[in-house]
Design a protein around this motif. Structure first.
Motif, PDB file in Angstrom:
ATOM      1  N   GLY A  10      44.833 -58.281  37.696  1.00  0.00           N
ATOM      2  CA  GLY A  10      46.106 -58.970  37.545  1.00  0.00           C
ATOM      3  C   GLY A  10      47.078 -58.182  36.715  1.00  0.00           C
ATOM      4  N   LEU A  11      48.136 -58.858  36.310  1.00  0.00           N
ATOM      5  CA  LEU A  11      49.182 -58.265  35.479  1.00  0.00           C
ATOM      6  C   LEU A  11      48.925 -58.640  34.025  1.00  0.00           C
ATOM      7  N   VAL A  12      48.943 -57.644  33.164  1.00  0.00           N
ATOM      8  CA  VAL A  12      48.699 -57.890  31.744  1.00  0.00           C
ATOM      9  C   VAL A  12      49.640 -57.015  30.925  1.00  0.00           C
ATOM     10  N   GLN A  13      50.009 -57.499  29.776  1.00  0.00           N
ATOM     11  CA  GLN A  13      50.891 -56.726  28.894  1.00  0.00           C
ATOM     12  C   GLN A  13      50.085 -55.645  28.167  1.00  0.00           C
ATOM     13  N   PRO A  14      50.758 -54.579  27.766  1.00  0.00           N
ATOM     14  CA  PRO A  14      50.076 -53.558  26.963  1.00  0.00           C
ATOM     15  C   PRO A  14      49.396 -54.191  25.749  1.00  0.00           C
ATOM     16  N   ALA A  15      48.225 -53.673  25.448  1.00  0.00           N
ATOM     17  CA  ALA A  15      47.347 -54.166  24.373  1.00  0.00           C
ATOM     18  C   ALA A  15      46.581 -55.423  24.769  1.00  0.00           C
ATOM     19  N   GLY A  16      46.807 -55.910  25.962  1.00  0.00           N
ATOM     20  CA  GLY A  16      46.086 -57.081  26.428  1.00  0.00           C
ATOM     21  C   GLY A  16      44.694 -56.745  26.936  1.00  0.00           C
ATOM     22  N   SER A  17      44.005 -57.775  27.430  1.00  0.00           N
ATOM     23  CA  SER A  17      42.635 -57.619  27.900  1.00  0.00           C
ATOM     24  C   SER A  17      42.452 -58.257  29.270  1.00  0.00           C
ATOM     25  N   LEU A  18      41.505 -57.724  29.994  1.00  0.00           N
ATOM     26  CA  LEU A  18      41.097 -58.295  31.276  1.00  0.00           C
ATOM     27  C   LEU A  18      39.600 -58.079  31.440  1.00  0.00           C
ATOM     28  N   ARG A  19      38.986 -58.959  32.198  1.00  0.00           N
ATOM     29  CA  ARG A  19      37.565 -58.792  32.522  1.00  0.00           C
ATOM     30  C   ARG A  19      37.419 -58.801  34.031  1.00  0.00           C
ATOM     31  N   LEU A  20      36.975 -57.686  34.562  1.00  0.00           N
ATOM     32  CA  LEU A  20      36.733 -57.592  35.993  1.00  0.00           C
ATOM     33  C   LEU A  20      35.292 -58.000  36.289  1.00  0.00           C
ATOM     34  N   SER A  21      35.125 -58.680  37.409  1.00  0.00           N
ATOM     35  CA  SER A  21      33.789 -59.085  37.850  1.00  0.00           C
ATOM     36  C   SER A  21      33.546 -58.555  39.246  1.00  0.00           C
ATOM     37  N   CYS A  22      32.293 -58.331  39.538  1.00  0.00           N
ATOM     38  CA  CYS A  22      31.889 -57.855  40.863  1.00  0.00           C
ATOM     39  C   CYS A  22      30.560 -58.522  41.168  1.00  0.00           C
ATOM     40  N   THR A  23      30.545 -59.344  42.200  1.00  0.00           N
ATOM     41  CA  THR A  23      29.353 -60.118  42.524  1.00  0.00           C
ATOM     42  C   THR A  23      28.825 -59.728  43.893  1.00  0.00           C
ATOM     43  N   ALA A  24      27.524 -59.539  43.956  1.00  0.00           N
ATOM     44  CA  ALA A  24      26.888 -59.155  45.212  1.00  0.00           C
ATOM     45  C   ALA A  24      26.344 -60.381  45.933  1.00  0.00           C
ATOM     46  N   SER A  25      26.576 -60.416  47.224  1.00  0.00           N
ATOM     47  CA  SER A  25      25.977 -61.453  48.062  1.00  0.00           C
ATOM     48  C   SER A  25      24.945 -60.796  48.960  1.00  0.00           C
ATOM     49  N   GLY A  26      23.959 -61.584  49.366  1.00  0.00           N
ATOM     50  CA  GLY A  26      22.900 -61.027  50.193  1.00  0.00           C
ATOM     51  C   GLY A  26      21.697 -60.657  49.353  1.00  0.00           C
ATOM     52  N   ARG A  27      20.685 -60.215  50.023  1.00  0.00           N
ATOM     53  CA  ARG A  27      19.429 -59.904  49.384  1.00  0.00           C
ATOM     54  C   ARG A  27      19.560 -58.633  48.538  1.00  0.00           C
ATOM     55  N   VAL A  28      19.194 -58.724  47.246  1.00  0.00           N
ATOM     56  CA  VAL A  28      19.189 -57.586  46.344  1.00  0.00           C
ATOM     57  C   VAL A  28      17.863 -57.568  45.603  1.00  0.00           C
ATOM     58  N   TYR A  29      17.083 -56.531  45.801  1.00  0.00           N
ATOM     59  CA  TYR A  29      15.808 -56.417  45.097  1.00  0.00           C
ATOM     60  C   TYR A  29      16.016 -55.871  43.693  1.00  0.00           C
ATOM     61  N   ARG A  30      16.804 -54.795  43.600  1.00  0.00           N
ATOM     62  CA  ARG A  30      17.040 -54.201  42.281  1.00  0.00           C
ATOM     63  C   ARG A  30      18.328 -53.379  42.290  1.00  0.00           C
ATOM     64  N   ILE A  31      19.113 -53.599  41.241  1.00  0.00           N
ATOM     65  CA  ILE A  31      20.305 -52.771  41.035  1.00  0.00           C
ATOM     66  C   ILE A  31      19.891 -51.557  40.211  1.00  0.00           C
ATOM     67  N   ILE A  32      20.162 -50.374  40.731  1.00  0.00           N
ATOM     68  CA  ILE A  32      19.722 -49.150  40.078  1.00  0.00           C
ATOM     69  C   ILE A  32      20.817 -48.557  39.209  1.00  0.00           C
ATOM     70  N   ALA A  33      22.033 -48.599  39.691  1.00  0.00           N
ATOM     71  CA  ALA A  33      23.153 -48.025  38.946  1.00  0.00           C
ATOM     72  C   ALA A  33      24.405 -48.845  39.219  1.00  0.00           C
TER      73      ALA A  33
END
Length: 120
Positions: A10-33
């Motif tokens: 999104g849009l944020v002012q300088p010195a502000g903060s954001l948290r990005l998320s990334c979610t996986a759907s489907g079968r996942v046995y193990r996240i390596i990296a």
């Protein structure tokens, strides 16, 4: 098939903060990296942060300001960004190297990208 869905940009002012998320759907046995990349207009895609076996690494421009983490149970990864600067403006992409089953080879998957704009 595994799909990665990003959110949190999104849009944020300088010195502000954001948290990005990334979610996986489907079968996942193990996240390596887990890796987060970004691409600013007219520039090449650059690696921002990495986490492998709980060891993190950051690009120099974001050290001390960004924090990468993951939650295997939720199949989610995060990029916490603080003290944002105008030069952080870019499209951010998550990249997961994972195994869908224990017998599968590791494979890379990409999120769709989320826009981060730092501006007053």
């Amino acid at each position: 098939q595994v799909q990665l869905v990003e959110s949190g940009g999104g849009l944020v002012q300088p010195a502000g903060s954001l948290r990005l998320s990334c979610t996986a759907s489907g079968r996942v046995y193990r996240i390596i990296a887990i890796r987060w990349y970004r691409q600013a207009p007219g520039k090449a895609r650059e690696l921002v942060a990495t986490i492998i076996n709980s060891v993190t690494d950051y690009a120099d421009p974001v050290k001390g300001r960004f924090s990468i983490s993951g939650d295997n149970a939720k199949k989610a990864v995060y990029l916490q960004m603080t003290n944002l600067k105008a030069e952080d403006t870019a499209v951010y992409y998550c990249n997961l190297r994972l195994k869908r089953e224990y017998y599968d080879p590791a494979k890379d998957y990409w999120g769709q990208g989320t826009q981060v704009t730092v501006s007053s």
